[in-house]
Design a protein around this motif. Structure first.
Motif, mmCIF file in Angstrom:
data_model
loop_
_atom_site.group_PDB
_atom_site.id
_atom_site.type_symbol
_atom_site.label_atom_id
_atom_site.label_comp_id
_atom_site.label_asym_id
_atom_site.label_seq_id
_atom_site.Cartn_x
_atom_site.Cartn_y
_atom_site.Cartn_z
ATOM 1 N N HIS A 179 93.022 124.240 36.511
ATOM 2 C CA HIS A 179 93.770 125.338 37.163
ATOM 3 C C HIS A 179 93.813 126.686 36.292
ATOM 4 O O HIS A 179 93.854 127.802 36.937
ATOM 5 C CB HIS A 179 94.806 124.873 38.244
ATOM 6 N N ALA A 226 93.360 116.388 48.111
ATOM 7 C CA ALA A 226 93.522 117.488 48.861
ATOM 8 C C ALA A 226 93.489 117.107 50.596
ATOM 9 O O ALA A 226 93.643 117.811 51.475
ATOM 10 C CB ALA A 226 92.649 118.706 48.634
ATOM 11 N N PRO A 247 94.689 114.467 53.246
ATOM 12 C CA PRO A 247 95.756 113.498 53.428
ATOM 13 C C PRO A 247 95.078 112.375 54.009
ATOM 14 O O PRO A 247 94.182 112.280 54.748
ATOM 15 C CB PRO A 247 96.407 114.170 54.715
ATOM 16 N N ARG A 257 79.016 108.630 49.355
ATOM 17 C CA ARG A 257 77.770 108.972 49.952
ATOM 18 C C ARG A 257 76.854 107.702 50.344
ATOM 19 O O ARG A 257 76.050 107.353 51.044
ATOM 20 C CB ARG A 257 76.899 109.825 49.404
ATOM 21 N N THR A 299 76.068 127.741 35.751
ATOM 22 C CA THR A 299 76.793 128.285 37.053
ATOM 23 C C THR A 299 76.086 127.378 38.301
ATOM 24 O O THR A 299 76.800 127.374 39.359
ATOM 25 C CB THR A 299 76.407 129.805 37.260
ATOM 26 N N VAL A 352 82.531 117.605 45.533
ATOM 27 C CA VAL A 352 83.072 117.510 46.798
ATOM 28 C C VAL A 352 81.967 116.936 47.681
ATOM 29 O O VAL A 352 82.100 116.449 48.805
ATOM 30 C CB VAL A 352 83.541 118.568 47.718
ATOM 31 N N VAL A 396 82.273 111.801 51.763
ATOM 32 C CA VAL A 396 82.504 112.615 53.055
ATOM 33 C C VAL A 396 83.854 111.956 53.349
ATOM 34 O O VAL A 396 84.360 110.895 52.931
ATOM 35 C CB VAL A 396 81.577 112.280 54.260
ATOM 36 N N VAL A 397 84.380 112.538 54.607
ATOM 37 C CA VAL A 397 85.766 112.125 55.059
ATOM 38 C C VAL A 397 85.431 111.457 56.534
ATOM 39 O O VAL A 397 85.037 112.189 57.322
ATOM 40 C CB VAL A 397 86.732 113.118 55.240
ATOM 41 N N GLN A 449 87.337 110.109 59.916
ATOM 42 C CA GLN A 449 88.505 109.783 60.385
ATOM 43 C C GLN A 449 88.568 108.857 61.488
ATOM 44 O O GLN A 449 87.558 108.591 62.169
ATOM 45 C CB GLN A 449 89.171 111.210 60.775
ATOM 46 N N ILE A 472 96.008 122.927 56.683
ATOM 47 C CA ILE A 472 94.666 122.122 56.001
ATOM 48 C C ILE A 472 95.150 120.997 55.291
ATOM 49 O O ILE A 472 94.316 120.020 54.651
ATOM 50 C CB ILE A 472 93.480 123.161 55.383
ATOM 51 N N HIS A 473 96.112 121.055 54.587
ATOM 52 C CA HIS A 473 96.484 120.013 53.462
ATOM 53 C C HIS A 473 97.279 118.764 54.269
ATOM 54 O O HIS A 473 97.466 117.804 53.752
ATOM 55 C CB HIS A 473 97.337 120.390 52.530
ATOM 56 N N ALA A 484 91.617 128.467 43.554
ATOM 57 C CA ALA A 484 91.809 127.406 42.343
ATOM 58 C C ALA A 484 90.886 127.693 41.220
ATOM 59 O O ALA A 484 91.122 126.997 40.173
ATOM 60 C CB ALA A 484 91.038 125.946 43.024
ATOM 61 N N PHE A 499 88.330 116.904 61.513
ATOM 62 C CA PHE A 499 87.170 117.059 60.931
ATOM 63 C C PHE A 499 85.953 117.169 61.883
ATOM 64 O O PHE A 499 85.785 115.858 62.431
ATOM 65 C CB PHE A 499 86.732 116.303 59.649
ATOM 66 N N THR A 556 81.116 114.742 59.975
ATOM 67 C CA THR A 556 81.245 114.219 58.599
ATOM 68 C C THR A 556 80.445 114.892 57.759
ATOM 69 O O THR A 556 80.753 115.060 56.370
ATOM 70 C CB THR A 556 81.191 112.607 58.344
ATOM 71 N N GLY A 557 79.084 115.399 58.185
ATOM 72 C CA GLY A 557 78.185 115.781 57.119
ATOM 73 C C GLY A 557 77.483 114.594 56.244
ATOM 74 O O GLY A 557 76.598 114.894 55.497
ATOM 75 N N GLY A 558 77.610 113.538 56.943
ATOM 76 C CA GLY A 558 77.155 112.239 56.139
ATOM 77 C C GLY A 558 76.112 111.394 57.220
ATOM 78 O O GLY A 558 75.769 110.552 56.693
ATOM 79 N N ASN A 567 74.639 117.861 58.401
ATOM 80 C CA ASN A 567 74.774 117.933 57.125
ATOM 81 C C ASN A 567 75.836 118.286 56.420
ATOM 82 O O ASN A 567 76.162 118.499 55.419
ATOM 83 C CB ASN A 567 73.466 118.225 56.517
ATOM 84 N N ALA A 599 86.313 121.295 52.113
ATOM 85 C CA ALA A 599 86.016 121.866 50.936
ATOM 86 C C ALA A 599 84.471 122.149 50.823
ATOM 87 O O ALA A 599 84.116 123.337 50.426
ATOM 88 C CB ALA A 599 86.610 121.406 49.859
ATOM 89 N N ALA A 600 83.761 121.161 51.199
ATOM 90 C CA ALA A 600 82.234 121.142 50.915
ATOM 91 C C ALA A 600 81.611 122.214 51.780
ATOM 92 O O ALA A 600 80.513 122.497 51.387
ATOM 93 C CB ALA A 600 81.712 119.864 51.164
ATOM 94 N N VAL A 624 82.613 125.456 49.204
ATOM 95 C CA VAL A 624 82.424 125.536 47.620
ATOM 96 C C VAL A 624 81.164 125.994 47.266
ATOM 97 O O VAL A 624 80.730 126.630 46.098
ATOM 98 C CB VAL A 624 82.901 124.525 46.924
ATOM 99 N N ASN A 625 79.898 125.420 48.029
ATOM 100 C CA ASN A 625 78.645 125.784 47.782
ATOM 101 C C ASN A 625 78.239 127.050 48.019
ATOM 102 O O ASN A 625 76.892 127.747 47.768
ATOM 103 C CB ASN A 625 77.691 124.749 48.136
ATOM 104 N N VAL A 638 79.302 130.938 43.448
ATOM 105 C CA VAL A 638 79.523 130.322 42.072
ATOM 106 C C VAL A 638 80.340 131.067 41.289
ATOM 107 O O VAL A 638 80.690 132.218 41.641
ATOM 108 C CB VAL A 638 78.056 130.348 41.249
#
Lengths: 556, 556
Positions: A25, A171, A173, A199, A527, A544, A548-549, A551, B24-25, B171, B524, B527-529, B534, B540-541, B544-545, B548
């Motif tokens: 960081h 990040a 929970p 994945r 990059t 990330v 996947v998360v 729940q 979010i946390h 971050a 959420f 899941t994107g999975g 997707n 976060a995913a 973040v993309n 850059v």
């Protein structure tokens, strides 16, 4: 019952983890694994050459599906056959085994996986001197570079990936109580559980020039996020990967887990298995370092997987004006010489105005600059022992041939020559080839020429240099861009160019830092925003998408 | 000079931002924008129907490249033509304009962009009653749902994306001093600058059923990370997007920025522009909600861009045993009725063992369960006014036709019927169709049947239900999965299934929470999975993309 649980390993390494979190960081200078050989136990350093030899002409035992097929064939660029053999499992069977291990590794949880990964890294660090020799005799790097880049620096990059992974998983929970007011009625209350779910099976395809440094980020990123990992090294550089997998398997086993969670898949240049592996639908994460042709093929075909690539590019430097010509050419001479330009960060295209550049001593013409660079390089490589140490050996015969083929592409400013290594007379050693071309010869200098081959490009002006560089970088991409200028306006313009083409910029490097060096925990390597690489080592985006998360919610 | 700079906007909203970061946390209950209509100014709520009508049969003015082409044609599922017209720019020209705005929006920096985004959201929240009517008369949702899902809930999801974006950008330090010790020599010291650089032009392709809720996450995710955004709404639901773009343009303009940083691109069903837009090489980020056919096409063809999709799936529920049959069927009746099953989260496949399910009153046979669900649904929809409010209208004629076509796919447990809306007699209103099929008829129930169409699937056992569900979910994907069981072992097995197929699980919902509801800042969404989407809204995913990091380093 195992004494060393993953949780114990987490506790063991938590202090280092916390320091590493701080580092990603701030991205100030920090390195957990020493690059100073003297900090390692003297007896290990001394015995390392023999320890390496003991691995040669032997079968390398690893855990994996039973097989009768054996692979051998690594040859050191220093002129000796390694003779080490490895089991080659059936790839379909291997992927199935790995797939069956997903729940076990997933259920180890973020803390358990971080603990296991950091223990692996600690043990890899302990064997750094041996790893240096294994990397040297596969990549061809000089020993000191092979030790530093192949062991502590690679471990730094690995830990960086682990820490970004921890940060990303942490990040989310693990649980939450959701309590929604309903006016005068009772609130709605639910308990929610959030699980980090990998994945699937991950594959890491390594390269021959940096068999650990370029393999570790993907390996540890996939591993820490819960994906069992198949390491598929380049057929010419298996040993460093095999040593790494062995350590991983030992730690996994001691922690009561299936050692095959990290497995090795070897192949040969004649019968490659990478396509089969990446197209297996159970493979959901792929890391690749190598040629653009195959990297682009993976990106375009393995659409069932998350793909992270580092491919070829045309690293560039724009020279506008300098405050110390000698310091600049000395710096560039080192960059062009180090590991004979076989780094993915080595400069290939150097743009210089035809009208010359400003220096404190007045205008220096294009030809004078070319001559200064040639002289600096020759001088730097004057002492043969030092030259051999810095240059290392040419990894593949194809690269050696490429030098010969490129001689005719421009006017020779400095010719490449062979050198004889005092200890390894059969080593394939070459000094840099520097050519002079015109800005209009874009077809010549805009194709990646892997190896110690660079072009001094005569342009109409610095503005023209910027324009040409932008064209090439847009199309070919790059990992590094350098600029030399005493003008703030030009430096600003270079920063604008860097953001436009999404390449990391180094300004006026004329001391002990080189454009082709990138430091873990501080420099972002690539990059992910240009054709040279679709990912960055390492940032949050590198981690990330590997999990996947999922729940699960229910009323309290 | 603008009085309201982006920095001022950041300060204005910083307290809310900090609260949202916490949310979010922890992912506990939190919602910044009230879903209670009474919390909005009474006069605005009262005038909203008239404010909506004032937008009809008018030209909708927005900033954008000059054009003479106008588009019109929205028709409310409640039976009236909106008659609003919109300018249609040339798509190539539009992308070029957006591309030229990248440096300006990039240089606003993370704080400036967060400030602008949060100000847009505040103003969108202020106009929530009007937005409710715009969403109602394009999507067909009942007014209360259109207001809640289309305004505050969509704004919640938008802020969630903004906050994940801030978290990700924040971050990365803006600068770092790198100070590497060199033993007895002077340390190497460099100053490094890290800039968040957007990928390029972003396109968000909206759907007709949730014109804001499904558009806002992509819109705000791309915007906050620096990408100028083209909003391409579904031709049947332009007005909510146009209102949104208008607010965004006003805020941008007031902040001294080019309002076109958020632009609208409209088209018609007959002459769609989405393919042209997404295949433009300057478009680097694409968000899409809609059919799997086009979503998969984008994923497979727009390889030059980062693509985030939400497509079709087969949402499923496994019924094993219940502790309160009435409560369960009441809960399911609401789920199947809400917005006539036109939610991407509505259950389609309900697996029930042929041998029946355990209840506190003893075994309930498959047919008894089917009957109980039919009765609960009929009863719930007994009052026509309430039914029309909950059902809303069928968005498209194709969905209405699909209900008719599906009648023959199984034995009818509850037939779909038309209803007459008291206020809008031409509204296209249908009640749910529930069919009974055998577990072996996988071809029938494993294809998404968008609309109020669901299948009660007779299986050999709960284990068989799990197996069949896994097969369908692996192949088709889903956003929601539910399970009803009084056995912890079965709930554990369902959680294992959910992790395996990467679908969010709801256990034993029999109160005021429904499987098709997902709460921003806690659940959420997707899941994107799995094949249904997707990406996840939002994690976060998802952020973040979209950017850059480009670094620039120099010696101190």
């Amino acid at each position: 019952m195992s004494a060393v649980t993953p949780a114990v390993l987490f506790d063991r390494h938590e202090a280092l983890l916390n320091r590493a979190i701080e580092a990603i960081h701030t991205r100030e200078y920090w390195s957990p694994y020493s690059e100073n050989l003297k900090k390692y136990p003297e007896e290990l350093v001394k015995s390392a050459p023999e320890d390496f030899k003991a691995l040669c002409n032997q079968h390398f035992e690893l855990e994996g599906p039973a097989t009768t097929k054996k692979i051998t064939g690594e040859r050191s660029p220093y002129g000796l056959d390694l003779g080490t053999s490895y089991d080659q499992p059936d790839m379909g069977q291997l992927v199935d085994v790995m797939h069956s291990l997903i729940p076990q590794w997933r259920d180890a949880g973020p803390k358990g996986r971080v603990g296991v990964c950091m223990e692996i890294l600690q043990r890899l660090n302990d064997m750094s001197p041996l790893m240096g020799h294994a990397v040297m005799h596969t990549s061809g790097q000089g020993f000191m570079m092979a030790f530093q880049a192949g062991a502590p620096h690679a471990q730094d990059r690995a830990l960086e990936a682990v820490v970004y992974g921890w940060d990303a998983m942490n990040a989310v929970p693990a649980t939450a109580r959701w309590n929604k007011p309903q006016g005068k009625m009772d609130p709605l209350v639910m308990d929610k559980k959030f699980t980090i779910v990998p994945r699937g099976v991950a594959v890491v395809i390594g390269c021959s020039t940096f068999p650990t440094w370029n393999t570790y980020p993907g390996l540890f990123a996939s591993l820490v996020t819960g994906n069992p990992v198949i390491v598929k090294p380049h057929p010419a550089a298996i040993l460093p990967a095999a040593l790494t997998v062995k350590v991983a398997q030992e730690v996994l086993k001691e922690a009561g887990l299936d050692p095959q969670i990290v497995s090795l898949a070897v192949d040969t240049l004649e019968e490659p298995v990478a396509k089969d592996l990446v197209m297996n639908p159970k493979v959901k994460v792929i890391d690749y370092t190598g040629s653009s042709v195959f990297g682009n093929w993976i990106e375009q075909n393995a659409l069932h997987a998350k793909v992270f690539t580092e491919k070829a590019g045309v690293n560039s430097i724009i020279v506008d004006s300098v405050s110390d010509l000698k310091a600049v050419t000395r710096n560039l001479a080192f960059t062009l010489s180090l590991y004979s330009g076989q780094m993915c960060t080595t400069t290939q295209a150097i743009y210089v105005p035809k009208s010359g550049i400003d220096t404190p001593e007045g205008k220096v013409s294009f030809d004078e600059f070319a001559q200064a660079l040639a002289t600096a390089t020759s001088k730097f490589l004057g002492d043969n022992d030092r030259a051999c140490m810095v240059l290392g050996a040419i990894q593949s015969e194809a690269t050696a041939k490429r030098i010969d083929e490129c001689r005719s592409l421009g006017e020779i400013v400095l010719d490449s020559e062979s050198r004889i290594h005092a200890q390894f007379p059969d080593a394939r050693i070459r000094t840099p080839l520097i050519l002079k071309v015109d800005g209009k010869d874009q077809a010549t200098y805009s194709e990646e020429r892997f190896g110690p081959i660079s072009f001094l490009i005569a342009t109409e002006s610095t503005e023209d240099s910027m324009r040409l560089a932008k064209e090439v970088l847009d199309e070919q991409g790059a990992i590094t861009l350098g600029v030399y200028s005493t003008s703030d306006a030009v430096l600003d313009q270079a920063e604008e160019l860097a953001m436009d083409v999404k390449v990391a910029l180094s300004c006026n490097l004329d001391g002990g830092v080189f454009v082709n060096q990138s430091a873990a925990f501080s420099d972002f390597h690539a990059t992910g925003g240009n054709p040279a690489a679709n990912a960055c080592l390492s940032d949050a985006a590198f981690l990330v998408n590997r999990f996947v998360v999922v729940q699960s919610r229910r009323h309290v």
